[in-house]
Design a protein around this motif. Sequence first.
Motif, PDB file in Angstrom:
ATOM      1  N   HIS A   1      36.730  24.813  39.992  1.00 43.30           N
ATOM      2  CA  HIS A   1      36.313  25.711  38.640  1.00 43.30           C
ATOM      3  C   HIS A   1      37.763  25.278  37.502  1.00 43.30           C
ATOM      4  CE1 HIS A   1      40.415  29.037  39.555  1.00 43.30           C
ATOM      5  NE2 HIS A   1      39.839  27.404  39.200  1.00 43.30           N
ATOM      6  N   PHE A   2      38.428  24.489  37.399  1.00 40.78           N
ATOM      7  CA  PHE A   2      39.506  23.839  36.562  1.00 40.78           C
ATOM      8  C   PHE A   2      39.284  23.136  35.215  1.00 40.78           C
ATOM      9  CE2 PHE A   2      42.691  21.362  34.435  1.00 40.78           C
ATOM     10  CZ  PHE A   2      43.567  22.758  34.650  1.00 40.78           C
TER      11      PHE A   2
ATOM     12  N   GLU B   1      48.176  30.101  31.339  1.00 38.01           N
ATOM     13  CA  GLU B   1      45.917  30.212  31.430  1.00 38.01           C
ATOM     14  C   GLU B   1      45.858  29.458  31.041  1.00 38.01           C
ATOM     15  OE1 GLU B   1      46.419  35.036  29.114  1.00 38.01           O
ATOM     16  OE2 GLU B   1      45.726  33.348  27.536  1.00 38.01           O
ATOM     17  N   GLN B   2      44.703  29.441  32.380  1.00 38.41           N
ATOM     18  CA  GLN B   2      43.913  28.495  31.830  1.00 38.41           C
ATOM     19  C   GLN B   2      42.226  29.013  31.905  1.00 38.41           C
ATOM     20  OE1 GLN B   2      43.610  26.856  36.894  1.00 38.41           O
ATOM     21  NE2 GLN B   2      45.478  26.959  35.516  1.00 38.41           N
ATOM     22  N   LEU B   3      41.724  27.617  31.449  1.00 35.84           N
ATOM     23  CA  LEU B   3      40.040  27.573  30.751  1.00 35.84           C
ATOM     24  C   LEU B   3      39.729  27.558  32.607  1.00 35.84           C
ATOM     25  CD1 LEU B   3      38.206  28.769  29.209  1.00 35.84           C
ATOM     26  CD2 LEU B   3      37.683  26.240  28.246  1.00 35.84           C
ATOM     27  N   ILE B   4      38.642  28.616  32.640  1.00 33.60           N
ATOM     28  CA  ILE B   4      37.671  27.882  34.470  1.00 33.60           C
ATOM     29  C   ILE B   4      36.324  27.761  34.167  1.00 33.60           C
ATOM     30  CG2 ILE B   4      40.109  28.264  35.654  1.00 33.60           C
ATOM     31  CD1 ILE B   4      39.147  30.542  36.324  1.00 33.60           C
ATOM     32  N   ARG B   5      35.669  27.314  35.169  1.00 31.02           N
ATOM     33  CA  ARG B   5      34.354  27.246  35.370  1.00 31.02           C
ATOM     34  C   ARG B   5      33.704  29.073  35.879  1.00 31.02           C
ATOM     35  NH1 ARG B   5      35.242  22.058  36.415  1.00 31.02           N
ATOM     36  NH2 ARG B   5      34.462  21.055  34.224  1.00 31.02           N
ATOM     37  N   GLU B   6      32.810  30.009  35.358  1.00 30.06           N
ATOM     38  CA  GLU B   6      33.112  31.207  35.887  1.00 30.06           C
ATOM     39  C   GLU B   6      31.950  31.286  37.630  1.00 30.06           C
ATOM     40  OE1 GLU B   6      30.650  33.598  33.906  1.00 30.06           O
ATOM     41  OE2 GLU B   6      30.806  35.228  35.297  1.00 30.06           O
ATOM     42  N   VAL B   7      32.202  31.170  38.598  1.00 30.32           N
ATOM     43  CA  VAL B   7      31.948  31.046  40.412  1.00 30.32           C
ATOM     44  C   VAL B   7      31.223  32.708  40.571  1.00 30.32           C
ATOM     45  CG1 VAL B   7      32.439  29.164  40.138  1.00 30.32           C
ATOM     46  CG2 VAL B   7      33.991  30.823  40.984  1.00 30.32           C
ATOM     47  N   GLU B   8      30.152  32.359  41.456  1.00 31.44           N
ATOM     48  CA  GLU B   8      30.196  33.252  42.319  1.00 31.44           C
ATOM     49  C   GLU B   8      31.217  33.592  43.777  1.00 31.44           C
ATOM     50  OE1 GLU B   8      26.182  34.805  43.098  1.00 31.44           O
ATOM     51  OE2 GLU B   8      26.551  33.935  44.868  1.00 31.44           O
ATOM     52  N   ILE B   9      32.582  34.425  43.505  1.00 30.67           N
ATOM     53  CA  ILE B   9      33.413  33.444  44.875  1.00 30.67           C
ATOM     54  C   ILE B   9      32.614  33.846  46.337  1.00 30.67           C
ATOM     55  CG2 ILE B   9      35.569  35.158  45.842  1.00 30.67           C
ATOM     56  CD1 ILE B   9      36.258  32.818  43.863  1.00 30.67           C
TER      57      ILE B   9
ATOM     58  N   PHE C   1      36.717  29.580  47.627  1.00 25.28           N
ATOM     59  CA  PHE C   1      35.936  28.821  47.103  1.00 25.28           C
ATOM     60  C   PHE C   1      34.353  29.494  46.473  1.00 25.28           C
ATOM     61  CE2 PHE C   1      37.689  26.327  50.117  1.00 25.28           C
ATOM     62  CZ  PHE C   1      37.125  25.266  50.150  1.00 25.28           C
ATOM     63  N   GLY C   2      33.760  29.059  45.335  1.00 26.82           N
ATOM     64  CA  GLY C   2      32.490  29.623  44.530  1.00 26.82           C
ATOM     65  C   GLY C   2      31.540  28.702  44.625  1.00 26.82           C
ATOM     66  N   ARG C   3      30.736  29.710  44.070  1.00 31.81           N
ATOM     67  CA  ARG C   3      29.166  28.828  43.620  1.00 31.81           C
ATOM     68  C   ARG C   3      29.076  28.879  42.397  1.00 31.81           C
ATOM     69  NH1 ARG C   3      27.271  33.295  47.241  1.00 31.81           N
ATOM     70  NH2 ARG C   3      27.766  32.355  49.564  1.00 31.81           N
TER      71      ARG C   3
ATOM     72  N   VAL D   1      29.150  24.567  46.045  1.00 31.20           N
ATOM     73  CA  VAL D   1      30.030  25.261  46.022  1.00 31.20           C
ATOM     74  C   VAL D   1      31.712  24.516  45.630  1.00 31.20           C
ATOM     75  CG1 VAL D   1      31.792  26.043  47.476  1.00 31.20           C
ATOM     76  CG2 VAL D   1      28.482  25.883  47.980  1.00 31.20           C
ATOM     77  N   ILE D   2      31.853  25.475  44.762  1.00 29.11           N
ATOM     78  CA  ILE D   2      33.219  24.177  43.963  1.00 29.11           C
ATOM     79  C   ILE D   2      34.499  25.381  44.401  1.00 29.11           C
ATOM     80  CG2 ILE D   2      32.024  23.108  42.440  1.00 29.11           C
ATOM     81  CD1 ILE D   2      33.098  25.219  40.257  1.00 29.11           C
ATOM     82  N   LEU D   3      35.770  24.593  44.576  1.00 25.82           N
ATOM     83  CA  LEU D   3      37.064  25.498  44.956  1.00 25.82           C
ATOM     84  C   LEU D   3      37.288  26.157  43.535  1.00 25.82           C
ATOM     85  CD1 LEU D   3      39.357  25.147  46.537  1.00 25.82           C
ATOM     86  CD2 LEU D   3      40.225  23.091  45.203  1.00 25.82           C
ATOM     87  N   ALA D   4      38.028  27.507  44.418  1.00 24.21           N
ATOM     88  CA  ALA D   4      38.231  27.895  42.893  1.00 24.21           C
ATOM     89  C   ALA D   4      39.931  28.672  42.483  1.00 24.21           C
ATOM     90  CB  ALA D   4      37.017  29.016  43.248  1.00 24.21           C
TER      91      ALA D   4
END
Length: 253
Positions: free
Chosen positions: A69-70, A78-86, A180-182, A191-194
């Motif tokens: 998600h990074f 702070e870091q900007l990340i991709r929004e996921v469904e955990i 992980f999140g979708r 699925v990506i690492l969150a």
Amino acid sequence: MSRRKKIYEGKAKILYEGPEPGTLVQHFKDDATAFNNQKRGTLEGKGVLNNRISEFVFAGLERTGVPTHFIKRLNMREQLIREVEIIPLEVVCRNVAAGSLSQRLGIPEGDALPRSIVEFYFKNDELGDPMVAEEHITAFNWATTQEIDDLMAMTLRVNDFLSGMFSAVGIRLIDFKLEFGRHYENEMVRVILADEISPDSCRLWDLDTNEKMDKDRFRRDLGGVTEAYAEVARRLGVMKDQPSLRLVEEGGA
Ligand code: UDP
């Protein structure tokens, strides 16, 4: 900062709405908790260190082809990340016996395991994150069989990457926890690492002395917690721009 919409506040991190749709800002706090919130504390500078260590690890994983998600670090906390469904699971990977594995199965802490072991825990504070089997995960629709296969494969790839990265700087990777999140993009889901990878979520022992360089220093009242995290950062070559590791805040963030 207060103008931003807070999406979620956890024990060690806050998530804010990001600048663009599909993004979030992940803010690392100095708060520490253990034993399902029964032990609490504040470790000055921990959030800054975890932000930098996690950035370093996630960027390295992205380079080796593990989707995460990074996106980028924004400032010291702070870091900007991709929004996921955990996915409501904590995926733990172990190389050496420690913690709950030693307690449950009576295997002395420090014994090398015959092979790496991956375990699943249901993310639920009220229940104290109970361990679950694949049967529970599929029966209760927390993840599909295909997703479990993906989680397993990615976890083992992360283990290989982290084990090599840490051993190169004289640190033994005992175990770690992943989330992980979708990620939904163009009607595709993968699925990506969150979450984060830091001394809060890993057990890290000095290769020569077996000294603990992770959150067990906080859990077990060993002292020198932030100093140990700073030593992990120093060995990884993180925060080279601040050689004294003075944890000065940028722009009031
Ligand atoms: N872990 C974590 N968050 C949790 C539980 C465990 O980051 O809520 C990490 C922990 O730091 C260790 C690994 O997962 O690196 C395995 O933890 P264990 O099951 O031994 O539990 P613990 O001893 O932390 O209760």
